[in-house]
Design a protein around this motif. Structure first.
Motif, PDB file in Angstrom:
ATOM      1  N   PRO A  85      40.609  37.598  38.695  1.00  0.00           N
ATOM      2  CA  PRO A  85      39.520  37.459  39.601  1.00  0.00           C
ATOM      3  C   PRO A  85      38.791  36.143  39.226  1.00  0.00           C
ATOM      4  O   PRO A  85      38.668  35.965  38.071  1.00  0.00           O
ATOM      5  CB  PRO A  85      38.921  38.686  39.325  1.00  0.00           C
ATOM      6  N   PRO A  86      38.128  35.524  40.215  1.00  0.00           N
ATOM      7  CA  PRO A  86      37.102  34.381  39.783  1.00  0.00           C
ATOM      8  C   PRO A  86      36.114  34.626  38.829  1.00  0.00           C
ATOM      9  O   PRO A  86      35.814  33.736  38.111  1.00  0.00           O
ATOM     10  CB  PRO A  86      36.569  34.113  41.185  1.00  0.00           C
ATOM     11  N   GLU A 122      48.163  28.597  33.086  1.00  0.00           N
ATOM     12  CA  GLU A 122      49.183  28.468  34.096  1.00  0.00           C
ATOM     13  C   GLU A 122      49.999  30.071  33.976  1.00  0.00           C
ATOM     14  O   GLU A 122      50.128  30.536  32.913  1.00  0.00           O
ATOM     15  CB  GLU A 122      50.276  27.421  33.667  1.00  0.00           C
ATOM     16  N   THR A 129      47.357  42.312  32.668  1.00  0.00           N
ATOM     17  CA  THR A 129      48.023  41.344  33.363  1.00  0.00           C
ATOM     18  C   THR A 129      48.700  40.443  32.250  1.00  0.00           C
ATOM     19  O   THR A 129      49.886  39.779  32.160  1.00  0.00           O
ATOM     20  CB  THR A 129      46.913  40.163  34.003  1.00  0.00           C
ATOM     21  N   TRP A 140      37.824  34.264  35.555  1.00  0.00           N
ATOM     22  CA  TRP A 140      37.963  32.947  35.192  1.00  0.00           C
ATOM     23  C   TRP A 140      36.762  32.274  34.757  1.00  0.00           C
ATOM     24  O   TRP A 140      36.734  31.295  33.802  1.00  0.00           O
ATOM     25  CB  TRP A 140      38.532  31.865  36.269  1.00  0.00           C
ATOM     26  N   TYR A 151      40.755  43.971  42.616  1.00  0.00           N
ATOM     27  CA  TYR A 151      39.922  42.828  42.432  1.00  0.00           C
ATOM     28  C   TYR A 151      40.818  41.664  43.157  1.00  0.00           C
ATOM     29  O   TYR A 151      42.409  41.692  42.963  1.00  0.00           O
ATOM     30  CB  TYR A 151      40.093  42.109  41.127  1.00  0.00           C
ATOM     31  N   ASP A 152      40.146  40.763  43.749  1.00  0.00           N
ATOM     32  CA  ASP A 152      41.022  39.570  44.341  1.00  0.00           C
ATOM     33  C   ASP A 152      41.384  38.759  43.423  1.00  0.00           C
ATOM     34  O   ASP A 152      40.331  38.474  42.466  1.00  0.00           O
ATOM     35  CB  ASP A 152      40.141  38.871  45.541  1.00  0.00           C
ATOM     36  N   THR A 153      42.404  37.990  43.316  1.00  0.00           N
ATOM     37  CA  THR A 153      42.940  37.256  42.098  1.00  0.00           C
ATOM     38  C   THR A 153      43.261  35.840  42.636  1.00  0.00           C
ATOM     39  O   THR A 153      43.619  35.847  43.753  1.00  0.00           O
ATOM     40  CB  THR A 153      43.994  37.776  41.344  1.00  0.00           C
ATOM     41  N   CYS A 154      43.312  34.974  41.618  1.00  0.00           N
ATOM     42  CA  CYS A 154      43.634  33.538  41.996  1.00  0.00           C
ATOM     43  C   CYS A 154      44.062  32.881  40.849  1.00  0.00           C
ATOM     44  O   CYS A 154      43.823  33.243  39.643  1.00  0.00           O
ATOM     45  CB  CYS A 154      42.334  32.859  42.598  1.00  0.00           C
ATOM     46  N   ALA A 155      44.819  31.843  41.037  1.00  0.00           N
ATOM     47  CA  ALA A 155      45.289  31.137  39.905  1.00  0.00           C
ATOM     48  C   ALA A 155      44.128  30.442  39.100  1.00  0.00           C
ATOM     49  O   ALA A 155      43.126  30.099  39.710  1.00  0.00           O
ATOM     50  CB  ALA A 155      46.248  29.945  40.301  1.00  0.00           C
ATOM     51  N   GLY A 156      44.319  30.022  37.727  1.00  0.00           N
ATOM     52  CA  GLY A 156      43.003  29.355  37.255  1.00  0.00           C
ATOM     53  C   GLY A 156      43.897  28.413  36.332  1.00  0.00           C
ATOM     54  O   GLY A 156      44.883  27.876  36.456  1.00  0.00           O
ATOM     55  N   TYR A 184      46.898  35.005  36.941  1.00  0.00           N
ATOM     56  CA  TYR A 184      46.178  35.282  38.283  1.00  0.00           C
ATOM     57  C   TYR A 184      45.046  36.203  37.851  1.00  0.00           C
ATOM     58  O   TYR A 184      45.215  37.458  37.510  1.00  0.00           O
ATOM     59  CB  TYR A 184      46.966  35.684  39.445  1.00  0.00           C
TER      60      TYR A 184
END
Length: 82
Positions: free
Chosen positions: A18-19, A13, A60, A22, A5-10, A16
């Protein structure tokens, strides 16, 4: 079958995810690390999170929590005292 999965910050804090994760956490009103930990055992019950995504979130959490606890320790070590 392994999923990547592509992850990103949300909004939590240091985490990370996946969208889609979130989005589900936002919909479930989970806004802090403590709230996520409290609900970690029932992630599969949230509409939109399957077993694979739930396990990835738990992994995670397992990696993030110990690191945060180590870095927030008040004990300081002198690099010259080996």
């Amino acid at each position: 079958m392994t999923h990547f999965y592509d992850t990103c910050a949300g909004p939590i804090e240091g985490l990370y995810l996946p969208p889609i994760a979130w989005e589900v956490l936002r919909r479930e009103n989970i806004q802090t690390m403590d709230e996520l930990r409290a609900n970690a055992d029932r992630l599969e019950q949230f509409d939109g999170l399957g077993p694979g995504m739930a396990q990835m979130i738990r992994l995670t959490l397992a990696y993030v929590a110990p690191f945060k606890e180590q870095t927030s320790s008040t004990k300081q070590y002198d690099p010259w005292s080996a």
